[in-house]
Every structure is written in C-alpha cells, then in structure tokens.
Motif scaffolding. Structure first.
Motif, PDB file in Angstrom:
ATOM      1  N   LEU A   1     -12.388  -0.309  -0.300  1.00  0.00           N
ATOM      2  CA  LEU A   1     -13.486  -0.321   0.956  1.00  0.00           C
ATOM      3  C   LEU A   1     -13.636   1.225   1.255  1.00  0.00           C
ATOM      4  O   LEU A   1     -14.621   1.478   1.872  1.00  0.00           O
ATOM      5  CB  LEU A   1     -12.856  -0.820   1.964  1.00  0.00           C
ATOM      6  N   ASP A   2     -12.757   2.249   0.854  1.00  0.00           N
ATOM      7  CA  ASP A   2     -12.944   3.421   1.117  1.00  0.00           C
ATOM      8  C   ASP A   2     -14.167   4.308   0.499  1.00  0.00           C
ATOM      9  O   ASP A   2     -14.759   3.872  -0.583  1.00  0.00           O
ATOM     10  CB  ASP A   2     -11.458   4.245   1.101  1.00  0.00           C
TER      11      ASP A   2
ATOM     12  N   PRO B   1     -15.830  -5.417   4.469  1.00  0.00           N
ATOM     13  CA  PRO B   1     -14.675  -6.034   4.543  1.00  0.00           C
ATOM     14  C   PRO B   1     -14.686  -7.406   4.633  1.00  0.00           C
ATOM     15  O   PRO B   1     -13.834  -8.356   4.155  1.00  0.00           O
ATOM     16  CB  PRO B   1     -14.220  -5.502   5.951  1.00  0.00           C
TER      17      PRO B   1
ATOM     18  N   THR C   1     -20.043  -1.074   6.337  1.00  0.00           N
ATOM     19  CA  THR C   1     -19.420  -1.596   7.480  1.00  0.00           C
ATOM     20  C   THR C   1     -19.468  -3.141   7.207  1.00  0.00           C
ATOM     21  O   THR C   1     -18.363  -3.885   7.679  1.00  0.00           O
ATOM     22  CB  THR C   1     -19.891  -1.502   8.990  1.00  0.00           C
TER      23      THR C   1
ATOM     24  N   VAL D   1     -18.454   4.426   3.061  1.00  0.00           N
ATOM     25  CA  VAL D   1     -17.966   3.283   3.597  1.00  0.00           C
ATOM     26  C   VAL D   1     -19.162   2.502   4.104  1.00  0.00           C
ATOM     27  O   VAL D   1     -20.033   3.071   5.035  1.00  0.00           O
ATOM     28  CB  VAL D   1     -16.874   3.467   4.520  1.00  0.00           C
TER      29      VAL D   1
ATOM     30  N   MET E   1       0.876  -1.090  -0.158  1.00  0.00           N
ATOM     31  CA  MET E   1       0.053  -0.147   0.117  1.00  0.00           C
ATOM     32  C   MET E   1       1.046   1.392   0.136  1.00  0.00           C
ATOM     33  O   MET E   1       0.457   2.306  -0.661  1.00  0.00           O
ATOM     34  CB  MET E   1      -0.732  -0.084   1.312  1.00  0.00           C
TER      35      MET E   1
ATOM     36  N   SER F   1      -7.417   2.523  -6.999  1.00  0.00           N
ATOM     37  CA  SER F   1      -8.079   3.677  -6.707  1.00  0.00           C
ATOM     38  C   SER F   1      -9.141   3.903  -7.580  1.00  0.00           C
ATOM     39  O   SER F   1      -9.097   3.663  -8.793  1.00  0.00           O
ATOM     40  CB  SER F   1      -7.055   5.022  -6.533  1.00  0.00           C
TER      41      SER F   1
ATOM     42  N   LYS G   1      -3.787  -6.455  -1.631  1.00  0.00           N
ATOM     43  CA  LYS G   1      -3.099  -5.261  -1.068  1.00  0.00           C
ATOM     44  C   LYS G   1      -3.900  -3.996  -0.893  1.00  0.00           C
ATOM     45  O   LYS G   1      -3.594  -3.172  -0.142  1.00  0.00           O
ATOM     46  CB  LYS G   1      -1.933  -5.433  -1.946  1.00  0.00           C
ATOM     47  N   GLN G   2      -4.781  -3.660  -2.008  1.00  0.00           N
ATOM     48  CA  GLN G   2      -5.219  -2.521  -2.022  1.00  0.00           C
ATOM     49  C   GLN G   2      -6.826  -2.503  -1.543  1.00  0.00           C
ATOM     50  O   GLN G   2      -7.748  -1.477  -1.815  1.00  0.00           O
ATOM     51  CB  GLN G   2      -5.360  -2.073  -3.551  1.00  0.00           C
ATOM     52  N   GLN G   3      -7.053  -3.477  -0.707  1.00  0.00           N
ATOM     53  CA  GLN G   3      -8.721  -3.470  -0.267  1.00  0.00           C
ATOM     54  C   GLN G   3      -8.999  -2.287   0.624  1.00  0.00           C
ATOM     55  O   GLN G   3     -10.152  -1.918   0.579  1.00  0.00           O
ATOM     56  CB  GLN G   3      -8.705  -4.688   0.707  1.00  0.00           C
ATOM     57  N   ASN G   4      -7.880  -1.682   1.119  1.00  0.00           N
ATOM     58  CA  ASN G   4      -8.484  -0.423   2.111  1.00  0.00           C
ATOM     59  C   ASN G   4      -9.019   0.711   1.137  1.00  0.00           C
ATOM     60  O   ASN G   4      -9.887   1.423   1.187  1.00  0.00           O
ATOM     61  CB  ASN G   4      -7.194   0.148   2.651  1.00  0.00           C
ATOM     62  N   GLN G   5      -8.224   0.749  -0.198  1.00  0.00           N
ATOM     63  CA  GLN G   5      -8.724   1.951  -1.357  1.00  0.00           C
ATOM     64  C   GLN G   5     -10.020   1.281  -1.671  1.00  0.00           C
ATOM     65  O   GLN G   5     -10.916   1.992  -1.843  1.00  0.00           O
ATOM     66  CB  GLN G   5      -7.844   1.925  -2.169  1.00  0.00           C
TER      67      GLN G   5
END
Length: 300
Positions: free
Chosen positions: A232-233, A160, A157, A155, A26, A100, A226-230
């Motif tokens: 999920l954002d 994830p 909940t 987002v 990330m 992204s 690796k990019q799951q945070n992007q």
C-alpha cells in the motif's frame, strides 16, 4: 454430493494456509537488504516487429492470464512481441515473504534480461503499475515507454479496503467435485455478500482455479496479508524517468487524484493523463475496448 462451507481460521483441513501464524512477520523483512530475485512465470507471444516488446503486469490478487485477451490482440494488431508475467506470490510464480516493489522490480529486470526483451514498453495495472514505475525509475534505459493503469506512485486512501477480501477468499472451501460452472456460480453467490461489484468478482475469479481436483486461489494470501503495508505504500522515490508516460485513470479516480499530479510530473516529466469514463478501478475489465484503444494510440 457437494457443497461449500466456510472454513474457520485454524481448521484442521485448511484450503489456504491460515493468515495468522504462518510465515515471517513484517519485522523479519529488511527493506534495506538487497532483494533476491525469484524466477517469474510468464507467457511470451512472439512477433516479427522490431519495435520494443510490450510487457503486461497484473494487479493485486491476479495473474498473467488477466491480460491474455489484450496481449493476443496487441500481438496480432502490432506484430510486436508481448509478454505477460506472474508477479511473485501470484499465479505460478514462487512465493516469497518480501513483497516490496524493489524486489518485484528486481524480479522483472532479471526476467527481461534473460529473454532479451529490453528496451520494452511496460503496462501495469494497480500493483503492476507500481512495479512498472519502480522499474522505470531504477532502469530508465530499459523502458521505451510506460503506462500506469489507475495507480499513482503515491499512497491512495481507498486501497486498504482491498485486503479485507483475503479472509473472505480464505473462508471458502468446496466439498466434493462440482462441475466448474456450478462451482463458480456457488462461490460467486457467496462473494456477493461481500463484493457487490460483479466486475471485481470477475477479476478475483481470474485466480480461482482447479488443481488436482480441488479449487484454490492462486495467490500467497498469508504473505500478501502480512506485507500489505509495503504493497500500500508509495514506491521508492529515487530517480527520474524521462520517457513517454501515460497515466490511464478511471473517472474521479481515488487512486490518482489531481493532488498527486505535481509529484508525478516531477518523477515522470513527460507524463500525460487520460481518463476513461468509468468509475471502476479495473478499467481493462469494465471498459476493454476503450482500454485497448488508449493503449494502441499511445503506442503509435
């Protein structure tokens, strides 16, 4: 003779590349850098109608064929041009470490400009809905109207848990050359241990294909992991889209809860909300007739 086996991480015979230790982290992807577009794989159904073409954008772990039946029906019933697209890291589109929404919107802008398909109608499910909303906020003049299928710009909940399926998908390795029907049956039995919903398994199988005699998942699992945070954002909250907008949601959707509505109305002032009476996130699979009826009504 054939069988399926569970592949351990780091196996010397990987079916998909191991999630850990492959590709950039990330920290190596800068959200402030200008996204570099990649050439997307697509399927265009031609039409003689002069009204804006319709573009379907699939969700996470899927590809353009998930909307093939809907695209063909829409093209036949309306005469419009209809485009289905593989997002980066999905289907036949290139793999890229940047997941992204700005980057995926940029990919779509380049493709639609190349094909001369603007202004258009954007219909996006889940991740595809976030791409569509990002595009509409960035380039509102290129979007005649917008449909977001069971996803909001904020987002949710429950999302994830989706990524827990990646290690499961990556653990399957079919040995030998089983007939397609038997291969799907065997893998489906294994997936049942982790995914009880048959509709979700059907959705995942959209990306399970045979290439050079070997079954593979047509997603870039390591980059998506690796990019799951992007992914999920929230989408970038810049701009306002004033065109007609439909948020098509499932019953009691956790992806578009009522608490999101005020913010959605600020970004999309003409937003309307319609509920299909099913609890599933994959409305176009679980309720295809109701889904198409809602789309056709909104287009008319």
């Amino acid at each position: 003779m054939w069988q399926w086996t569970r592949k351990l991480w780091g196996s010397s015979r990987p079916w998909l590349s191991p999630i850990q230790g492959a590709g950039p982290s990330m920290a190596t992807v800068s959200s402030s850098s200008r996204p570099r577009p990649v050439p997307l794989s697509y399927r265009l159904l031609d039409g003689q109608d002069t009204r804006p073409p319709v573009v379907f954008l699939h969700g996470l772990f899927s590809n353009k064929s998930i909307f093939q039946a809907e695209a063909e029906a829409l093209a036949q019933q309306t005469g419009r041009k209809v485009l289905t697209v593989d997002a980066r890291n999905h289907g036949d589109s290139p793999h890229c470490p940047d997941c992204s929404y700005e980057a995926m919107s940029s990919d779509l802008q380049v493709l639609l400009s190349k094909l001369g398909l603007t202004p258009c109608v954007l219909i996006g499910h889940s991740m595809g809905g976030k791409i569509a909303m990002t595009f509409a906020l960035q380039k509102p003049e290129l979007v005649e109207r917008l449909v977001s299928v069971d996803v909001s710009p904020l987002v949710a909940t429950d999302v994830p848990r989706i990524f827990k399926i990646i290690p499961v998908m990556n653990s399957i390795y079919l040995v030998g050359n089983p007939p397609d029907s038997q291969a799907f049956e065997v893998v489906d039995e294994y997936l049942k241990l982790f995914v009880k919903d048959s509709g979700i398994r059907q959705y995942l199988f959209n990306s399970f294909v045979k290439i050079s005699g070997q079954f593979v998942w047509k997603i870039n699992a390591e980059n998506l992991w690796k990019q799951q945070n992007q992914l999920l954002d929230s989408i970038p909250m810049q701009g306002v889209y004033h065109g007609p907008t439909l948020f098509l949601t499932s019953l009691n959707s956790s992806f578009v809860p009522p608490s999101h509505h005020p913010k959605i109305k600020l970004l999309f002032p003409k937003a309307q909300f319609q509920t299909i009476h099913d609890m599933s996130h994959i409305l176009h699979i679980k309720k295809p007739q109701e889904f198409m009826s809602s789309i056709l009504s909104f287009l008319s």
